[in-house]
Design a protein around this motif. Structure first.
Motif, PDB file in Angstrom:
ATOM      1  N   UNK A  13       0.812  -1.216   0.000  1.00 18.11           N
ATOM      2  CA  UNK A  13       0.000   0.000   0.000  1.00 18.11           C
ATOM      3  C   UNK A  13       0.847   1.269   0.000  1.00 18.11           C
ATOM      4  N   UNK A  14       1.970   1.254   0.718  1.00 12.96           N
ATOM      5  CA  UNK A  14       2.730   2.483   0.914  1.00 12.96           C
ATOM      6  C   UNK A  14       4.142   2.448   0.337  1.00 12.96           C
ATOM      7  N   UNK A  15       4.402   1.563  -0.594  1.00  6.66           N
ATOM      8  CA  UNK A  15       5.744   1.435  -1.162  1.00  6.66           C
ATOM      9  C   UNK A  15       6.238   2.746  -1.778  1.00  6.66           C
ATOM     10  N   UNK A  16       5.408   3.404  -2.558  1.00  9.69           N
ATOM     11  CA  UNK A  16       5.832   4.657  -3.185  1.00  9.69           C
ATOM     12  C   UNK A  16       6.079   5.742  -2.146  1.00  9.69           C
ATOM     13  N   UNK A  17       5.235   5.791  -1.121  1.00 10.90           N
ATOM     14  CA  UNK A  17       5.414   6.785  -0.062  1.00 10.90           C
ATOM     15  C   UNK A  17       6.733   6.560   0.669  1.00 10.90           C
ATOM     16  N   UNK A  18       7.010   5.309   1.009  1.00  7.52           N
ATOM     17  CA  UNK A  18       8.255   4.972   1.701  1.00  7.52           C
ATOM     18  C   UNK A  18       9.459   5.324   0.821  1.00  7.52           C
ATOM     19  N   UNK A  19       9.388   4.987  -0.443  1.00 10.92           N
ATOM     20  CA  UNK A  19      10.479   5.282  -1.376  1.00 10.92           C
ATOM     21  C   UNK A  19      10.695   6.785  -1.507  1.00 10.92           C
ATOM     22  N   UNK A  20       9.607   7.532  -1.681  1.00  6.98           N
ATOM     23  CA  UNK A  20       9.738   8.988  -1.823  1.00  6.98           C
ATOM     24  C   UNK A  20      10.305   9.628  -0.560  1.00  6.98           C
ATOM     25  N   UNK A  21       9.913   9.139   0.600  1.00  9.86           N
ATOM     26  CA  UNK A  21      10.458   9.658   1.852  1.00  9.86           C
ATOM     27  C   UNK A  21      11.943   9.372   1.980  1.00  9.86           C
ATOM     28  N   UNK A  22      12.348   8.175   1.601  1.00 10.96           N
ATOM     29  CA  UNK A  22      13.771   7.822   1.667  1.00 10.96           C
ATOM     30  C   UNK A  22      14.592   8.649   0.678  1.00 10.96           C
ATOM     31  N   UNK A  23      14.075   8.828  -0.538  1.00 14.84           N
ATOM     32  CA  UNK A  23      14.787   9.634  -1.530  1.00 14.84           C
ATOM     33  C   UNK A  23      14.867  11.096  -1.091  1.00 14.84           C
ATOM     34  N   UNK A  24      13.800  11.600  -0.488  1.00 15.79           N
ATOM     35  CA  UNK A  24      13.815  12.966   0.026  1.00 15.79           C
ATOM     36  C   UNK A  24      14.943  13.126   1.040  1.00 15.79           C
ATOM     37  N   UNK A  25      15.015  12.215   1.990  1.00 16.75           N
ATOM     38  CA  UNK A  25      16.026  12.312   3.038  1.00 16.75           C
ATOM     39  C   UNK A  25      17.438  12.161   2.476  1.00 16.75           C
ATOM     40  N   UNK A  26      17.618  11.261   1.535  1.00 21.51           N
ATOM     41  CA  UNK A  26      18.941  11.056   0.948  1.00 21.51           C
ATOM     42  C   UNK A  26      19.409  12.299   0.197  1.00 21.51           C
ATOM     43  N   UNK A  27      18.524  12.872  -0.615  1.00 22.01           N
ATOM     44  CA  UNK A  27      18.913  14.044  -1.404  1.00 22.01           C
ATOM     45  C   UNK A  27      19.102  15.291  -0.552  1.00 22.01           C
ATOM     46  N   UNK A  28      18.548  15.310   0.656  1.00 25.93           N
ATOM     47  CA  UNK A  28      18.669  16.479   1.525  1.00 25.93           C
ATOM     48  C   UNK A  28      19.843  16.367   2.504  1.00 25.93           C
ATOM     49  N   UNK A  29      20.590  15.266   2.449  1.00 25.22           N
ATOM     50  CA  UNK A  29      21.749  15.110   3.342  1.00 25.22           C
ATOM     51  C   UNK A  29      22.821  16.124   2.958  1.00 25.22           C
ATOM     52  N   UNK A  30      23.222  16.935   3.924  1.00 26.56           N
ATOM     53  CA  UNK A  30      24.252  17.937   3.598  1.00 26.56           C
ATOM     54  C   UNK A  30      25.632  17.309   3.422  1.00 26.56           C
ATOM     55  N   UNK A  31      26.381  17.859   2.486  1.00 28.66           N
ATOM     56  CA  UNK A  31      27.775  17.483   2.323  1.00 28.66           C
ATOM     57  C   UNK A  31      28.047  16.151   1.658  1.00 28.66           C
ATOM     58  N   UNK A  32      27.054  15.544   1.034  1.00 30.70           N
ATOM     59  CA  UNK A  32      27.269  14.267   0.356  1.00 30.70           C
ATOM     60  C   UNK A  32      27.324  14.502  -1.155  1.00 30.70           C
ATOM     61  N   UNK A  33      28.004  13.623  -1.853  1.00 30.78           N
ATOM     62  CA  UNK A  33      28.120  13.790  -3.310  1.00 30.78           C
ATOM     63  C   UNK A  33      26.778  13.647  -4.016  1.00 30.78           C
ATOM     64  N   UNK A  34      25.822  12.967  -3.394  1.00 28.38           N
ATOM     65  CA  UNK A  34      24.511  12.775  -4.001  1.00 28.38           C
ATOM     66  C   UNK A  34      23.503  13.844  -3.569  1.00 28.38           C
ATOM     67  N   UNK A  35      23.912  14.795  -2.728  1.00 24.86           N
ATOM     68  CA  UNK A  35      23.013  15.849  -2.275  1.00 24.86           C
ATOM     69  C   UNK A  35      22.506  16.649  -3.465  1.00 24.86           C
TER      70      UNK A  35
END
Length: 85
Positions: free
Chosen positions: A23-45
C-alpha cells in the motif's frame, strides 16, 4: 481508541508487513529519496530533487490521512481534536 504510531524494525529483523509495503511502497520510497537528497555534504546531495521528493511524500502522507478520516464505521468513531476539549 485510535493512535498515531511509527514503526521501527527490530535490530536484525528482516520482515515487514506485506500489506503495508504494497500500500505504501511509493510513499516509503519517496520519503527515503527525500532524506537522501537532503543530506548535507554528500556527493549525491541535490536539494532541488529533495524538494521534489518531499512534495510527493507529503502529498502521499496527506492522502493516507484523508483515507483514515474517511474510513469511519458506525462502530468505530474517530477522534476529533476540534471538539475534544
Amino acid at each position: 481508541f485510535r493512535a498515531a504510531v511509527a514503526l521501527a524494525p527490530e535490530r536484525g529483523g528482516d520482515e515487514f508487513p506485506e500489506n503495508l509495503m504494497l500500500k505504501y511502497q511509493d510513499t516509503i520510497t519517496n520519503g527515503a529519496l527525500m532524506m537522501a537528497h537532503m543530506m548535507p555534504g554528500q556527493e549525491w546531495t541535490d536539494s532541488e530533487r529533495g524538494m521534489y521528493y518531499r512534495a510527493l511524500y507529503e502529498r502521499s502522507i496527506e492522502q493516507a490521512r484523508l483515507e483514515r478520516i474517511m474510513d469511519v464505521k458506525p462502530y468505530r468513531p474517530t477522534y476529533n481534536p476540534a471538539i475534544s476539549g
